[in-house]
Design an enzyme around this catalytic site. Structure first.
Site, PDB file in Angstrom:
ATOM      1  N   LYS A 124       0.849  -1.214   0.032  1.00 22.02           N
ATOM      2  CA  LYS A 124      -0.017  -0.080   0.056  1.00 22.02           C
ATOM      3  C   LYS A 124       0.998   1.197   0.000  1.00 22.02           C
ATOM      4  O   LYS A 124       1.924   1.311   0.822  1.00 22.02           O
ATOM      5  CB  LYS A 124      -1.064  -0.213   1.246  1.00 22.02           C
ATOM      6  CG  LYS A 124      -1.834   1.150   1.304  1.00 22.02           C
ATOM      7  CD  LYS A 124      -2.825   0.801   2.707  1.00 22.02           C
ATOM      8  CE  LYS A 124      -3.890   1.862   2.612  1.00 22.02           C
ATOM      9  NZ  LYS A 124      -4.819   1.480   3.755  1.00 22.02           N
ATOM     10  N   SER A 168      -9.645   1.456   2.797  1.00 21.07           N
ATOM     11  CA  SER A 168      -8.876   2.271   1.826  1.00 21.07           C
ATOM     12  C   SER A 168      -7.688   1.674   1.200  1.00 21.07           C
ATOM     13  O   SER A 168      -7.184   2.127   0.332  1.00 21.07           O
ATOM     14  CB  SER A 168      -8.127   3.443   2.950  1.00 21.07           C
ATOM     15  OG  SER A 168      -7.141   2.849   3.748  1.00 21.07           O
ATOM     16  N   SER A 198      -9.779  -0.794   7.049  1.00 23.09           N
ATOM     17  CA  SER A 198      -9.289  -0.580   5.561  1.00 23.09           C
ATOM     18  C   SER A 198      -8.810  -1.711   5.202  1.00 23.09           C
ATOM     19  O   SER A 198      -8.619  -2.006   3.831  1.00 23.09           O
ATOM     20  CB  SER A 198      -8.341   0.536   5.645  1.00 23.09           C
ATOM     21  OG  SER A 198      -8.955   1.702   5.794  1.00 23.09           O
TER      22      SER A 198
END
Length: 449
Positions: free
Chosen positions: A74, A156, A180
């Site tokens: 990420k 996210s 997330s």
């Protein structure tokens, strides 16, 4: 969906596959059908790791548990030699990182071939997966079911989940502050494990809320989740299998079952019925402390207060470069008083103590991960209020575990060919091994894996 990481690792160890071929396949997907899931690729590093893994195997040298296997990162975590931009324009000119984030260093030490930084909600501040700075990637798990309406990936860690769902990575490093990891896993039919936050260091990771942030991974199976947790937490999971009747599971009726979409309700109830039929004792009970959460956080919440502390100088200078929806949430922390922040810390500690006392008789609890299936991107693209309603809805169940400082595993409810629906197994802090052992058992019971 492709086979899981442990299957691929066994094939590689047996000489049936080559790491260089797996990395080239992953990079081809990352540059092709999955290109919107990635912000930048690490081609040279990935190829070097794969080549080193194949050479070590050929020489009979020791190899790490992730040797040569593609893993995505990420865009919150530093990767040496590349900038970390958190899906933003504000940090677009940031210098490349001098060293790996602590979690990335552990993956590299385990031999992983790091494929690239994945798409995400700007600064990790929503569970939807929307980001106006980059094309929002469509949910690949729903594409065949509704090809005319691209649907949200969940966030996210949106690109993280997509990279695993389409086969551009065997696993994905992400973060979970209010769901997330688990939200995109649930909406894409994957496994997401949120460990007890303190088990994985966050050095080298851009924060959202240091009180709640957790570094963890998305995988294709629970056994992959066990392996990734062992690497990221640098610890060995205690494997203690039990028969179904050796567990005591709770099903909280408060909050977690409210306003479920009919499809989610049917699939969750079917999964619970299947587990009861397999012999798992599951007890419905009330957990009234969950109803206190809105009032506890009415004047202050940790993400708003702590993100404002990190962003305030940046947002004062560059607010027009932020996603307006993210800037709005960050600015909500501008007027939070120190007294309110300290009061929330005390209230949280008291709340955790009372919840732990009420759930102490259970090994773990069962809930739907999120109360809906992935809606079309078009529903929230131009409607701010629809976006914020959906975001709150997606975060409601998983964020309970973050506030509890607990651990949770989201896994798909069967059947795999239908709309993805997540089943969440959760417990308090430090119960990670129990949740993972239970997850292996439940996965076998529900999916015959």
């Amino acid at each position: 969906m492709p086979e899981d990481l442990i299957t691929a690792r066994a094939q590689w160890q047996a000489g049936q596959r080559h790491a260089v071929d797996m990395v080239e396949s992953a990079l081809a997907l990352a540059q092709g059908s999955a290109r919107e899931a990635f912000i930048r690729l690490f081609e040279a590093q990935a190829r070097a790791a794969a080549c080193a893994a194949d050479q070590a195997r050929a020489a009979g040298a020791p190899t790490g548990p992730l040797a040569g296997l593609p893993v995505s990162i990420k865009d919150l975590f530093d990767v040496a030699g590349h900038p970390t931009t958190a899906g933003s324009r504000v940090l677009a000119e940031r210098a490349p990182a001098a060293r790996d984030a602590a979690a990335v260093a552990r993956l590299r030490r385990a031999g992983a071939a790091l494929i690239g930084h994945t798409h995400m909600t700007e600064f990790a501040y929503s569970g939807v997966g929307w980001n106006p700075h980059h094309p929002t990637p469509a949910n690949p798990a729903t594409a065949a079911l509704d090809p005319a309406n691209p649907r949200i990936p969940g966030g996210s860690s949106s690109g993280a989940a997509i990279s695993v769902a389409v086969g551009a990575a065997w696993a994905a490093l992400g973060s979970d502050t209010g769901g997330s990891i688990r939200i995109p896993a649930a909406l894409q039919g994957l496994v997401g494990f949120k460990c007890t936050a303190r088990l994985v260091p966050l050095e080298g990771c851009i924060p959202l809320s240091p009180t709640l942030d957790t570094a963890c991974a998305i995988t294709r199976s629970v056994r992959d989740a066990v392996l990734l947790h062992e690497v990221l937490a640098d610890r060995t999971v205690s494997m203690r299998p039990r028969p179904p009747r050796g567990w005591r599971l709770g099903l909280p009726r408060t909050l977690m079952l409210d306003e479920l979409e009919p499809l989610v309700e049917r699939r969750f109830e079917a999964a619970v019925s299947q587990l009861r039929a397999a012999g798992y004792p599951i007890e419905d009970f009330d957990l009234p402390e969950l109803s206190e959460l809105p009032a506890l956080q009415a004047h202050c919440n940790f993400p708003a207060a702590e993100s404002w502390a990190w962003h305030r100088s940046l947002i004062e200078r560059h607010e027009t470069s932020y996603d307006p929806r993210v800037a709005r949430r960050i600015r909500s922390g501008q007027h939070i008083l120190a007294a309110d922040y300290l009061a929330l810390q005390r209230a949280r500690a008291d709340w955790i103590e009372r919840v732990q006392a009420r759930i102490a008789g259970f090994d773990a609890l069962l809930s739907p991960t999120v109360p809906c299936v992935a809606p079309p991107i078009a529903q929230i693209a131009a409607d701010d209020e629809a976006f914020f309603r959906l975001n709150a809805r997606l975060l409601r169940n998983p964020s309970v575990v973050n506030f509890l400082d607990g651990c949770a595993l989201s896994m798909p409810c069967p059947p795999a060919e239908d709309w993805p629906v997540g089943l969440m197994l959760w417990a308090g802090a430090g119960q990670d091994d129990i949740v993972l052992n239970l997850g292996l058992s439940v996965e076998a019971a529900l999916h015959g894996r």
